[in-house]
Design a protein around this motif. Structure first.
Motif, PDB file in Angstrom:
ATOM      1  N   PHE A   1      29.514 136.455  -9.701  1.00 13.22           N
ATOM      2  CA  PHE A   1      29.286 137.746 -10.340  1.00 13.22           C
ATOM      3  C   PHE A   1      28.492 137.570 -11.632  1.00 13.22           C
ATOM      4  CE2 PHE A   1      30.989 141.490 -12.827  1.00 13.22           C
ATOM      5  CZ  PHE A   1      30.235 142.430 -12.130  1.00 13.22           C
ATOM      6  N   GLY A   2      28.829 136.511 -12.386  1.00 15.42           N
ATOM      7  CA  GLY A   2      28.096 136.226 -13.619  1.00 15.42           C
ATOM      8  C   GLY A   2      26.640 135.886 -13.342  1.00 15.42           C
ATOM      9  N   ALA A   3      26.401 135.124 -12.271  1.00 14.07           N
ATOM     10  CA  ALA A   3      25.029 134.780 -11.893  1.00 14.07           C
ATOM     11  C   ALA A   3      24.246 136.039 -11.520  1.00 14.07           C
ATOM     12  CB  ALA A   3      25.040 133.799 -10.729  1.00 14.07           C
ATOM     13  N   TYR A   4      24.923 136.990 -10.851  1.00 14.50           N
ATOM     14  CA  TYR A   4      24.273 138.250 -10.492  1.00 14.50           C
ATOM     15  C   TYR A   4      23.936 139.061 -11.755  1.00 14.50           C
ATOM     16  CZ  TYR A   4      23.814 143.055  -8.821  1.00 14.50           C
ATOM     17  OH  TYR A   4      23.371 144.328  -8.590  1.00 14.50           O
TER      18      TYR A   4
ATOM     19  N   LEU B   1      32.830 134.079 -14.935  1.00 13.88           N
ATOM     20  CA  LEU B   1      31.836 135.031 -15.414  1.00 13.88           C
ATOM     21  C   LEU B   1      30.989 134.420 -16.529  1.00 13.88           C
ATOM     22  CD1 LEU B   1      30.849 137.995 -15.203  1.00 13.88           C
ATOM     23  CD2 LEU B   1      32.473 138.537 -17.029  1.00 13.88           C
ATOM     24  N   SER B   2      31.651 133.758 -17.472  1.00 14.11           N
ATOM     25  CA  SER B   2      30.928 133.131 -18.580  1.00 14.11           C
ATOM     26  C   SER B   2      30.058 131.986 -18.096  1.00 14.11           C
ATOM     27  CB  SER B   2      31.909 132.654 -19.656  1.00 14.11           C
ATOM     28  OG  SER B   2      32.786 131.678 -19.134  1.00 14.11           O
ATOM     29  N   LEU B   3      30.554 131.236 -17.114  1.00 12.26           N
ATOM     30  CA  LEU B   3      29.750 130.139 -16.565  1.00 12.26           C
ATOM     31  C   LEU B   3      28.503 130.681 -15.871  1.00 12.26           C
ATOM     32  CD1 LEU B   3      32.538 127.823 -15.118  1.00 12.26           C
ATOM     33  CD2 LEU B   3      30.946 127.238 -16.940  1.00 12.26           C
ATOM     34  N   GLY B   4      28.668 131.768 -15.126  1.00 11.32           N
ATOM     35  CA  GLY B   4      27.526 132.354 -14.439  1.00 11.32           C
ATOM     36  C   GLY B   4      26.516 132.961 -15.387  1.00 11.32           C
ATOM     37  N   LEU B   5      27.003 133.561 -16.478  1.00 19.40           N
ATOM     38  CA  LEU B   5      26.125 134.214 -17.444  1.00 19.40           C
ATOM     39  C   LEU B   5      25.475 133.230 -18.412  1.00 19.40           C
ATOM     40  CD1 LEU B   5      27.927 137.502 -18.590  1.00 19.40           C
ATOM     41  CD2 LEU B   5      25.609 137.307 -17.673  1.00 19.40           C
TER      42      LEU B   5
ATOM     43  N   GLN C   1      20.792 138.418 -14.058  1.00 17.15           N
ATOM     44  CA  GLN C   1      19.481 138.993 -13.759  1.00 17.15           C
ATOM     45  C   GLN C   1      19.184 140.191 -14.666  1.00 17.15           C
ATOM     46  OE1 GLN C   1      18.753 139.423  -9.343  1.00 17.15           O
ATOM     47  NE2 GLN C   1      20.930 138.879  -9.245  1.00 17.15           N
ATOM     48  N   TYR C   2      20.244 140.800 -15.194  1.00 17.28           N
ATOM     49  CA  TYR C   2      20.094 142.012 -15.988  1.00 17.28           C
ATOM     50  C   TYR C   2      20.505 141.816 -17.451  1.00 17.28           C
ATOM     51  CZ  TYR C   2      20.216 143.661 -11.173  1.00 17.28           C
ATOM     52  OH  TYR C   2      19.983 143.816  -9.832  1.00 17.28           O
ATOM     53  N   ILE C   3      21.299 140.789 -17.706  1.00 15.04           N
ATOM     54  CA  ILE C   3      21.782 140.526 -19.070  1.00 15.04           C
ATOM     55  C   ILE C   3      21.278 139.162 -19.503  1.00 15.04           C
ATOM     56  CG2 ILE C   3      23.798 140.252 -20.560  1.00 15.04           C
ATOM     57  CD1 ILE C   3      25.380 141.934 -18.561  1.00 15.04           C
ATOM     58  N   GLU C   4      20.650 139.090 -20.665  1.00  9.56           N
ATOM     59  CA  GLU C   4      20.178 137.813 -21.180  1.00  9.56           C
ATOM     60  C   GLU C   4      21.358 137.045 -21.783  1.00  9.56           C
ATOM     61  OE1 GLU C   4      18.638 134.651 -21.765  1.00  9.56           O
ATOM     62  OE2 GLU C   4      17.172 136.112 -21.008  1.00  9.56           O
TER      63      GLU C   4
END
Length: 261
Positions: free
Chosen positions: A228-231, A17-21, A234-237
């Motif tokens: 999931f993080g990549a998704y 999740l952290s990697l995707g975000l 799109q909504y969280i900076e």
């Protein structure tokens, strides 16, 4: 116990999740989760971490590849040095004076460095900016291949010794020494991390016991977490979360260092 397995895999999902975000940093959590939550011995955990980090990095390379942000030539030049270093680092880890305490202490220090760089990166980023092109100064030289290869060897040795991917050092090396644009450096670094992890794991293979089932399940959960993080990105900076995550890494690194005798 079952609840430990559940907690461990939930935390593995947080790695992805952290990697995707955030685009990085989460992989350094794999080792402490395996050691302090799952009860895996440090040397075995390092080998397992290399597989998890390498696989997740390979998955992360795909979208960058599709966008043309992976430079194969630089990945092979830099990656050949880091792979050699990672394999040697894994072999060095088996020397009598390289204790598990020393490896965990070194990992804690590397985690602190990565956290400080992440906090600095978050501080220099504004919510409106998508790329941190100001994070590093202009390239020092056009093609400093000798320095690039030398740094690649050093990063690889650290990868083999403590299981860190080294992205926090690979990206600036590609930008400053390889004259690589930031977007391309990020994509290329993921491929290099994959190569590093493979070489480091081969250095451990056959020398430490491995829990293949746990390694596979952690990798799958972390991979899903990445998607999931990549998704969510799109909504969280993600840049807004970067400083906070950096401080969290400092807390984890401090815990690891305090635990060492």
């Amino acid at each position: 116990m079952m609840w430990i397995q559940i907690i461990g895999h939930l935390l593995a999902g947080c790695i992805g999740l952290s990697l995707g975000l955030l685009g990085g940093g989460g992989s350094v959590l794999a080792l402490p989760i395996l050691v302090y939550v799952m009860g895996i011995s440090p040397k075995t955990a390092i080998a397992m971490t290399l597989v998890i980090v390498g696989t997740v990095s390979l998955i992360g390379t795909i979208p960058h590849w599709r966008k043309g942000n992976v430079n194969l030539k630089k990945a092979l030049i830099f990656g050949s040095a880091t792979m050699l270093g990672a394999f040697c680092g894994a072999k060095i880890a088996h020397l009598p004076f390289i204790t598990e305490t020393l490896q965990l202490s070194l990992f804690g220090v590397m985690m602190l460095v990565a956290a400080i760089l992440m906090i600095r990166k978050g501080s220099l980023s504004s919510p409106e900016k998508k790329e941190d092109t100001e994070l590093y100064p202009p390239p020092i030289c056009q093609y400093c291949w000798l320095w690039l290869i030398t740094e690649g060897l050093a990063i690889g040795i650290l990868t083999g010794l403590v299981g860190v991917g080294g992205g926090f050092a690979i990206v600036p090396a590609l930008v400053l020494l390889g004259n690589t644009p930031m977007k391309e450096a990020i994509g290329t670094s993921l491929l290099i991390i994959t190569l590093n992890s493979l070489a480091g794991f081969l250095g451990y293979l056959g020398t430490v016991p491995l829990n293949w089932g746990l390694m596979a399940s952690f990798t799958v959960v972390a991979a899903f977490g990445t998607f999931f993080g990549a998704y969510l990105s799109q909504y969280i900076e993600g840049k807004q979360l970067q400083k906070g995550f950096g401080y969290f890494l400092i807390a984890v690194a401090t815990f690891i260092l305090v635990q060492q005798p």
